[in-house]
Structure formats: C-alpha cells, structure tokens
Design an enzyme around this catalytic site. Sequence first.
Site, PDB file in Angstrom:
ATOM      1  N   CYS A   1      81.890  48.025  76.321  1.00  0.00           N
ATOM      2  CA  CYS A   1      82.965  47.340  75.614  1.00  0.00           C
ATOM      3  C   CYS A   1      82.665  45.845  75.592  1.00  0.00           C
ATOM      4  CB  CYS A   1      84.338  47.531  76.222  1.00  0.00           C
ATOM      5  SG  CYS A   1      84.896  49.216  76.247  1.00  0.00           S
TER       6      CYS A   1
ATOM      7  N   ARG B   1      77.427  46.615  73.159  1.00  0.00           N
ATOM      8  CA  ARG B   1      78.174  47.052  74.341  1.00  0.00           C
ATOM      9  C   ARG B   1      79.114  48.213  74.044  1.00  0.00           C
ATOM     10  NH1 ARG B   1      78.160  43.159  78.692  1.00  0.00           N
ATOM     11  NH2 ARG B   1      79.799  44.437  79.561  1.00  0.00           N
TER      12      ARG B   1
ATOM     13  N   TRP C   1      83.754  51.080  73.719  1.00  0.00           N
ATOM     14  CA  TRP C   1      83.035  52.305  74.047  1.00  0.00           C
ATOM     15  C   TRP C   1      84.052  53.173  74.762  1.00  0.00           C
ATOM     16  CZ3 TRP C   1      81.696  55.297  78.294  1.00  0.00           C
ATOM     17  CH2 TRP C   1      80.684  56.238  78.075  1.00  0.00           C
TER      18      TRP C   1
ATOM     19  N   ASN D   1      88.009  45.760  79.408  1.00  0.00           N
ATOM     20  CA  ASN D   1      86.731  46.403  79.665  1.00  0.00           C
ATOM     21  C   ASN D   1      86.801  46.943  81.090  1.00  0.00           C
ATOM     22  OD1 ASN D   1      84.088  47.135  79.831  1.00  0.00           O
ATOM     23  ND2 ASN D   1      83.244  45.077  79.720  1.00  0.00           N
ATOM     24  N   GLY D   2      86.497  48.225  81.283  1.00  0.00           N
ATOM     25  CA  GLY D   2      86.556  48.812  82.626  1.00  0.00           C
ATOM     26  C   GLY D   2      87.401  50.068  82.612  1.00  0.00           C
TER      27      GLY D   2
ATOM     28  N   GLU E   1      60.147  58.581  80.723  1.00  0.00           N
ATOM     29  CA  GLU E   1      60.692  57.503  79.893  1.00  0.00           C
ATOM     30  C   GLU E   1      60.409  57.771  78.413  1.00  0.00           C
ATOM     31  OE1 GLU E   1      62.763  55.330  80.232  1.00  0.00           O
ATOM     32  OE2 GLU E   1      62.421  53.809  78.709  1.00  0.00           O
TER      33      GLU E   1
ATOM     34  N   LYS F   1      63.357  57.960  75.649  1.00  0.00           N
ATOM     35  CA  LYS F   1      63.374  57.067  74.475  1.00  0.00           C
ATOM     36  C   LYS F   1      63.597  57.880  73.218  1.00  0.00           C
ATOM     37  CE  LYS F   1      63.952  54.091  75.553  1.00  0.00           C
ATOM     38  NZ  LYS F   1      64.316  53.522  76.776  1.00  0.00           N
TER      39      LYS F   1
ATOM     40  N   GLU G   1      67.240  59.620  72.997  1.00  0.00           N
ATOM     41  CA  GLU G   1      68.421  58.767  72.818  1.00  0.00           C
ATOM     42  C   GLU G   1      68.494  58.147  71.425  1.00  0.00           C
ATOM     43  OE1 GLU G   1      68.703  55.467  75.596  1.00  0.00           O
ATOM     44  OE2 GLU G   1      66.539  55.244  75.594  1.00  0.00           O
TER      45      GLU G   1
ATOM     46  N   HIS H   1      56.391  77.844  84.505  1.00  0.00           N
ATOM     47  CA  HIS H   1      57.342  78.547  85.373  1.00  0.00           C
ATOM     48  C   HIS H   1      58.668  78.808  84.666  1.00  0.00           C
ATOM     49  CE1 HIS H   1      54.628  78.477  88.753  1.00  0.00           C
ATOM     50  NE2 HIS H   1      54.353  77.208  88.449  1.00  0.00           N
TER      51      HIS H   1
ATOM     52  N   LYS I   1      75.305  49.719  75.911  1.00  0.00           N
ATOM     53  CA  LYS I   1      74.500  49.062  76.931  1.00  0.00           C
ATOM     54  C   LYS I   1      75.407  48.641  78.077  1.00  0.00           C
ATOM     55  CE  LYS I   1      70.284  46.488  76.693  1.00  0.00           C
ATOM     56  NZ  LYS I   1      69.371  47.644  76.598  1.00  0.00           N
TER      57      LYS I   1
HETATM   58  C1  F6R Z   1      67.886  53.865  78.205  1.00  0.00           C
HETATM   59  C2  F6R Z   1      68.675  52.862  78.884  1.00  0.00           C
HETATM   60  C3  F6R Z   1      69.511  53.319  80.010  1.00  0.00           C
HETATM   61  C4  F6R Z   1      69.551  52.239  81.114  1.00  0.00           C
HETATM   62  C5  F6R Z   1      70.553  52.663  82.201  1.00  0.00           C
HETATM   63  C6  F6R Z   1      70.592  51.673  83.340  1.00  0.00           C
HETATM   64  O1  F6R Z   1      67.139  53.297  77.163  1.00  0.00           O
HETATM   65  O2  F6R Z   1      68.673  51.714  78.541  1.00  0.00           O
HETATM   66  O3  F6R Z   1      69.079  54.546  80.525  1.00  0.00           O
HETATM   67  O4  F6R Z   1      68.275  52.094  81.645  1.00  0.00           O
HETATM   68  O5  F6R Z   1      71.819  52.780  81.642  1.00  0.00           O
HETATM   69  O6  F6R Z   1      70.991  50.421  82.875  1.00  0.00           O
HETATM   70  P1  F6R Z   1      70.734  49.121  83.730  1.00  0.00           P
HETATM   71  O7  F6R Z   1      69.269  48.901  83.766  1.00  0.00           O
HETATM   72  O8  F6R Z   1      71.470  48.033  83.007  1.00  0.00           O
HETATM   73  O9  F6R Z   1      71.283  49.390  85.100  1.00  0.00           O
END
Ligand code: F6R
Length: 599
Positions: free
Chosen positions: A2, A28, A74, A98-99, A476, A480, A483, A499, A594
């Site tokens: 948010c 966000r 969000w 936010n929260g 990773e 990528k 997502e 398996h 994010k």
């Molecule tokens: C994936 C991604 C997330 C963050 C995760 C942790 O591309 O960005 O998986 O890595 O939410 O976020 P941080 O690093 O901010 O703790």
Amino acid sequence: MCGIVGYLGKNRNALDTIISGLEALEYRGYDSAGIAYVYKNQIQIKKKAGRISNLKEILNFSETPFIGIGHTRWATHGEPNETNAHPHHSGKFTIVHNGIIENYIDLKNMLEKKGVSFSSETDTEVACALLNDIYKTEKDILKTLVKAQDLLIGSYAFGILCEDDLNTIYAMRKSSPLIVATKDNDKFIASDVPAILSFTNEYYLLDDFDIAILKEDTLSFYHPKKEFFQKEKLLFEGSKESSQKDGYEHFMLKEIHEQPKVIKDTIHFYFDGTKESLFANLPDLEKYQDIHIVACGSAYHTGLVAKSLIEELADIPVTCEIASEYRYKKVFYHSNTLVIVISQSGETADTLASLRKAKEDSIDTLAIVNVIGSSIAREADKVLYIKAGCEIAVATTKAYSAQVALLSLLALKLAIIHKNISEEEFTMIAKQIEELPALLEKLINQEKYLNIAKKIYTRDDIFYLGRKLDYAISMEGALKLKEISYINSVSYPAGELKHGTISLVENSTPVIGILTDNTMREKTISNLKETAARGAYIVAISNEEIKEVDELILIPTVHPLFQPLLAIIPLQLIAYEIAKLRGCDIDKPRNLAKSVTVE
Ligand code: F6R
C-alpha cells in the site's frame, strides 16, 4: 505494501501532487486507489477500484485544494473494490492506512454495540471509527491519537484528516514505514521516499508511535513518552532518476541493465581488492561456527546461494530458512550462532519478526538491506547495505544480484578466516571482480533470450533443474518466470524429478537446466536426458559446451563465488521476454506488491 501520500501547501495543487506521488508508489499496491482532500471547506473523498489511472478519470484537477491524503491499495481485508478502497471515513475522521489492525474484529464488535455501522469489510474503517469514538470523549485530536495507540494491535501507518481541523494532516505509525518531508513551506507524508523525490530528497522517518502534525507554518513531532521533540532530518542518497524508466519499456528491464553497475558499486563499497578491506569493512565473523540465514522470496533464494558458497568455501554449517516458517518454528541456537536476515525493503514483516526472535534470544544479528533506515536495518545489531538504489519493478532483479554480490564477499571473508583460500585463489578472485561488469554487460545484451522465449512462451508448465549451487540459482529463475508470466514454473534438484514430478513432463515441456558446477555437470546432464527421453525441450545455461540440448546459453566461467551473478542474467531475461510475449503487466504482476509488510 500500500502506498500513502499526503500534501499540504500553497505552492502546488494537492490533487496533482498526491496523484504524482501515488504513481511513484504504485509498485506498493495497485488494487484500488483513492484520495481525500479539502474543497469548499469540506472533506471530499474520491476512490476507484483498479489502477491510479482509473482514479484520475474521476478527479476534477481544476479544483485546487491545498491539503489532501491519498492511497494506493494492496488488499488485505476485503476484496479490491471501490467500497473497500481507502480513504475511509467515520464521523469526523478520514484516514488512509498501510498495515493490518489485528484486533479489528473485537474493536468492530465494541463499536457496533455503541451503534456504529460500517460500510466496508476493512480493518481501516474500524480504526477510523475508533478514532471518531475516542474523539467524542477526548475532544482533542492529539490525545485521541495517543489513546488509539493503546487500543490498536497490529501495524499501521496512517494519514489522517479531521473535520474539526481542516488545515492539518496528522500522521502516525507503528511497524509500517512512514516519512514526512517539507520543502518551501510545503509539507508531505509518504510511505516511501520515491513519492517525494520530485520535490525534495530530505525527509524525516517516523519511529513507532511517533505522531507528526503538519500545518501550513509548522511541522511538529510528538511521542507519548517524549511529548513534543525534534527529529533528525535524513538525506536520501539515491537519485530521482532511479525512479524513472529512462527510455526502457519496463522498470524490470531497466533494473536488469543496471546490474553490472549495482554489483560493482556494492562490491567496491566493501572491497578494494585487498583482504584488509574485507576485514575493515565487513563485520567480525571469527567467532561464528554456525550461521542461520532468514529471508523471504527472492531474498531467501540469495540465502540459499550464500549457504552453498559458505558451506563449500568456508566449511561452516549454514541453515537457510523461509522467514514465515522460522519465526514460528523451534530454532536451535548455539552460543556462537550468527543470524543473517536479508531484505531489499527492510520492512518484510516475517523477516522482521525472525530478526526480533533471534534478538529476544540474545543471538547476534546481521541485516543485509537495500532501503536505508528501514525497520530491519535499524533493529539488527549490524547492517550491511547493498548499493542497488530504488528498485521499482515488483519482481526483484538488481537487488537480488546486489545481495548475492555482498553475500559472496561474506563467504570470501569467512573462507579467508577459515584458511580455505590460497593466496593465488584470492588474487584470481580480486582480478575477476574487476572483470565482472563487462562480462555481465555482454551477457545482458544478447538476442538469444527472445528467440528462446518465442519457442516456449505458450507452455503451461516449465521446469528448472540444477544441483547444489545451480539448484539455488534455478529457484530464483523459476520464481521470476512464474511471478511475471503466470506460467506454472517450478525448480527441482535435478536428481529429484524422477521421484514423482517427471510424470508431468510430456512432449515439448520446456526444461531449463543450470550447469555451472563442474563437479555436478555430468549428473545434471543425465537428469536432463531423462526428461528429453520423455519429449522435453531442453534449454541449458552452462559455462561449458553441451551437445545434447535443444538450446545452449553459454556463460563465462568464473570463480564459483560469482557464477550465480552470471547465471541469473539469462533466467531473468528469458522470464522478461516470455512475460512480454504473453502481454503481462511486467512491472506490476497481478496480486503482488513490493515490500510485504503483512504476515
Ligand atoms: C520476488 C520478490 C519477492 C521478495 C520478497 C522479500 O521477485 O521480489 O519474493 O524478494 O517479498 O522482499 P524483501 O527483500 O523486501 O524482504
């Protein structure tokens, strides 16, 4: 998670200013957006489901309010519709939040018994009604906010307007970031720095239970224990440009291209080619015999890379755990355990809780963080910053690489401490570090990724295989892709597929193998062949020629410390090209945001 922006001032139109701030924070959260502003002596509220662009369509920018608060959401409580969008209003109060208010059901029951009714499903409306209820007896806004702090359980960053004081924005926080800034008598609140960078790079960071009071001529800070107090002003050291696309089609692509510089900056901040610099700039690690690495998502994947590197190079056992598990599970600490938490945002709720858990047990903690002054950075015993700058794309790329680069330096230091690295090897590593940016540039600027993407972008399932360090890298790669493209992509230790999961492999199923570990190459090739025998289409990322695959992406051979930094580039770019071919919203994938400040 948010975004919050508030503005008060005579130099700008509050609507323009808040909307441009929200746009800078849209990463966000982007389920709905809303704004409350004072016009004709009344608080007006406008909100819309979906993106900020939807909200813009219903705003009349010729109204020129001088004060307002805005929000991009969000969703946590209640679906992302217009009713649940912020701002929320109750009686004399209007707030953005936010929260998560954890005790909102109890508070809602209490308020309903008093005759309060609610129109949304949100915890925020309950918090707003609580303020209004307290205000009826306190008749003073500041006292109301202080009292609310005692009753609200959970996390909050609030921007608050009150009908009885239409010239003031109140802001307060607990466990959710909120900043305040002032420039030429204009005042701003925001949940993150990019929202204010067009106006100023100086800001105040609110601490838990701080209350900021923004008026036309004054900015004051209050804390229940300190009463009115002076706050230290901070300077954002990054550039405004880092929150612009600079001609790239997406922030993700721009951030992928920034990796050579970000890796160089991060490494050079701590290491000048000498062992002395590692000992001077990185924390003392001599006494630790046992390391726990805790993080979420991609940051967890960097932890897995570090685990592999530290165990192989320094002979120290490393446990790497997902923070949402670690915070609740039984953990075995020793007297010389070090807990390393990794977080780009420094605000991830589960990672922060894991850090606090270790601290409660008096275990030494080290944080690897991007955002300066974030909660994790401030609470850890020691903090090492990566030098990634603002990362805007929701899917991380440059912060991932900068974390891996810094963790490689820690692994190198531990290897030196445990006398596992010869002088020659160290000299070779120091030399390779200087060559890395050019190698990365070359790898990024290849056309191959689009061609591969074209062959596989219509598939529903894609598998990623690797062993040991290569398995950590493949995790990773798979994240990528899933997502940003919404393809079901999973990574497996190459030997494990047979398996069970190999039953999913059918004609043309793409399987992407990572083969950078010489000791494991033949084994992984055998596993790839097992899938090819069932019709799989094999893409290999390898630092040596392999004949038996459909596509080979050859990457340079470097010391294992840096191999992940190279191997991840094709994985990021294949994911990017696939998502683009599928027409996905690359920078803002559905359902994501994010900085995950809720558990
Ligand atoms: C994936 C991604 C997330 C963050 C995760 C942790 O591309 O960005 O998986 O890595 O939410 O976020 P941080 O690093 O901010 O703790």
